[in-house]
Design an enzyme around this catalytic site. Structure first.
Site, PDB file in Angstrom:
ATOM      1  N   GLY A 174       7.758  -1.813   5.133  1.00 30.55           N
ATOM      2  CA  GLY A 174       8.019  -0.957   5.880  1.00 30.55           C
ATOM      3  C   GLY A 174       9.535  -3.078   5.870  1.00 30.55           C
TER       4      GLY A 174
ATOM      5  N   CYS B  64       9.406  -0.649  -5.247  1.00 33.11           N
ATOM      6  CA  CYS B  64       8.158  -0.635  -4.107  1.00 33.11           C
ATOM      7  C   CYS B  64       8.160   1.027  -3.830  1.00 33.11           C
ATOM      8  CB  CYS B  64       8.676  -1.402  -3.671  1.00 33.11           C
ATOM      9  SG  CYS B  64       8.120  -1.090  -2.220  1.00 33.11           S
TER      10      CYS B  64
ATOM     11  N   GLU C  88      -0.766   1.027   5.750  1.00 34.55           N
ATOM     12  CA  GLU C  88      -1.650  -0.310   5.389  1.00 34.55           C
ATOM     13  C   GLU C  88      -1.688  -1.197   5.559  1.00 34.55           C
ATOM     14  OE1 GLU C  88      -3.748   2.130   1.057  1.00 34.55           O
ATOM     15  OE2 GLU C  88      -1.478   1.532   0.943  1.00 34.55           O
TER      16      GLU C  88
ATOM     17  N   CYS D 285       9.846   3.489   4.862  1.00 37.29           N
ATOM     18  CA  CYS D 285      10.986   2.289   4.460  1.00 37.29           C
ATOM     19  C   CYS D 285      11.939   3.092   4.142  1.00 37.29           C
ATOM     20  CB  CYS D 285      10.317   0.988   3.985  1.00 37.29           C
ATOM     21  SG  CYS D 285      11.753  -0.433   3.609  1.00 37.29           S
TER      22      CYS D 285
ATOM     23  N   ASN E 269       4.575  -5.724  -9.903  1.00 37.76           N
ATOM     24  CA  ASN E 269       2.969  -4.913  -9.613  1.00 37.76           C
ATOM     25  C   ASN E 269       3.340  -3.456 -10.713  1.00 37.76           C
ATOM     26  OD1 ASN E 269       1.450  -7.077  -8.925  1.00 37.76           O
ATOM     27  ND2 ASN E 269       2.378  -7.020  -7.285  1.00 37.76           N
TER      28      ASN E 269
ATOM     29  N   CYS F 194      14.014   0.292  -2.247  1.00 39.19           N
ATOM     30  CA  CYS F 194      13.865  -0.689  -3.072  1.00 39.19           C
ATOM     31  C   CYS F 194      13.567  -0.022  -4.455  1.00 39.19           C
ATOM     32  CB  CYS F 194      13.210  -2.140  -3.217  1.00 39.19           C
ATOM     33  SG  CYS F 194      14.209  -2.937  -2.197  1.00 39.19           S
TER      34      CYS F 194
END
Ligand code: SAH
Length: 344
Positions: free
Chosen positions: A158, A118, A91, A111, A290, A115
């Site tokens: 990433g 994420c 994206e 990735c 978010n 984390c």
């Protein structure tokens, strides 16, 4: 087959000469790809047909296919799902931000940093993106919106330091006066904090803006939400950040995702001020975390975010709250994914 769009101008010139062609052809071909942004060899109208055929036989020509485009009803942010030549998907986000048109690009398919907050890391790492695949995200958006890109943030899917060589190649090519000639001042690379990468980047002579995803002010807390913190301490990170400033003259930005009940206490404000303030004078970007369904973390309410900001600025730290552009289309920080089950 070699990917022609990942070659720098000098590399392309060498290849063209080795093919026994006149070297001015390299300038023409490079300009078609990186200035005029054409999508095939066939569009290169001043290249003789025989040479076009030769090029097709020798090189692949990377173009990303837009599979889906979502436009935010709230702020006009546009999110693209692009398909890569091998069928993988990534994206890219286009935003109208402070200083013009900014595009947030991905640097890997997935990735491996893990984390806790994420979405990009949920399925692990599949592979690195090539320089051409990073360039094509910028070119694809430029073609689609017919609007020049002013700023690039390498903050999509990433960890750019985990794909160091290709990312630096991409930056040099987008900065080249034979390409889009985008100033390094307008390029920001965000890292979760890979110390050797930061040190290496400081020596590249590039002067791009470096953003560090800090998110916690002591090692214990940081290790709980960012596995990379098990490899590098905050003290080591601060050394690297200071070295980056000394060598490039560019102050580093600290990104700090505010998570309710995790890193939003008074102790955290004080710790953050101690790290970002004083001589270091790092700019702090606060990002209310978010929503990522799988992560289940909550942002503090609006008033709490403002209080955190005020306390921080009260301690003479240069800080802002990042606008949450594109949240309604899952296009904000940490919401990008390499795949999507709900398309078309
Ligand atoms: N791997 C790089 C760049 C990608 S993430 C990095 O870690 O910096 C871009 C930024 O969004 C980082 O600061 C990241 O920590 C942050 N981020 C990730 N998930 C988030 C979420 N759910 N809410 C807010 N910010 C998030």
């Amino acid at each position: 087959m070699k990917d022609i769009k990942s070659l720098t101008f000098d590399e392309l010139k060498t290849e063209v000469e080795l093919m026994g062609e006149k070297s001015f052809r390299a300038g023409q071909i490079y300009s078609w790809m990186h200035e005029k942004l054409v999508t095939s060899f066939d569009d290169m109208s001043n290249i003789p047909a025989a040479l076009k055929e030769k090029l097709k036989g020798e090189y692949s020509y990377t173009v990303l296919k837009p599979v889906r485009k979502q436009v935010s009803k709230v702020d006009g942010t546009v999110k693209y799902l692009f398909e890569l030549p091998d069928g993988n998907r990534i994206e890219t986000v286009s935003m109208d931000y402070h200083h013009g048109h900014s595009v947030c690009i991905s640097s890997q398919v997935g990735c491996r940093m893990g984390c806790a907050f994420c979405a990009s890391t949920l399925g692990g790492l599949v592979r690195n993106l090539t320089a051409a695949e990073m360039l094509e995200q910028i070119y694809g958006v430029t073609r689609d919106l017919d609007k020049r890109v002013d700023n690039i943030v390498i903050m999509g899917i990433g960890e750019p330091m985990d794909n160091y060589e290709n990312v630096v190649r991409f930056i040099r090519m987008i900065n080249s006066d034979k390409g889009l000639n985008l100033s390094v001042r307008n390029i920001t690379l965000s890292t979760c904090g890979i110390v050797p990468g930061i040190k290496k980047l400081a020596d590249e002579g590039l002067g791009i803006t470096l953003a560090l995803s800090l998110h916690a002010v002591n090692d214990e807390k940081r290790r709980k939400i960012m596995p990379v913190a098990k490899s590098y301490t905050i003290a080591q990170l601060m050394d690297a950040v200071d070295e980056y400033f000394e060598k490039t003259g560019r102050r580093v930005t600290f990104e700090y995702s505010l998570i309710a009940g995790v890193n939003d206490t008074d102790e955290d404000v004080k710790g953050l001020a101690a790290l970002a303030g004083g001589k270091r004078s790092a700019h702090v970007n606060l990002i209310p975390v978010n929503p990522v369904t799988e992560a289940g973390l909550k942002e503090p309410d609006r008033a709490a975010v403002q209080r955190f900001l005020q306390k921080l600025t009260g301690m003479k730290v240069n800080a802002t709250v990042r606008r949450e552009l594109g949240r309604d289309i899952d296009g904000a920080c940490g919401q990008l994914r390499r795949n999507d089950n709900n398309i078309m």
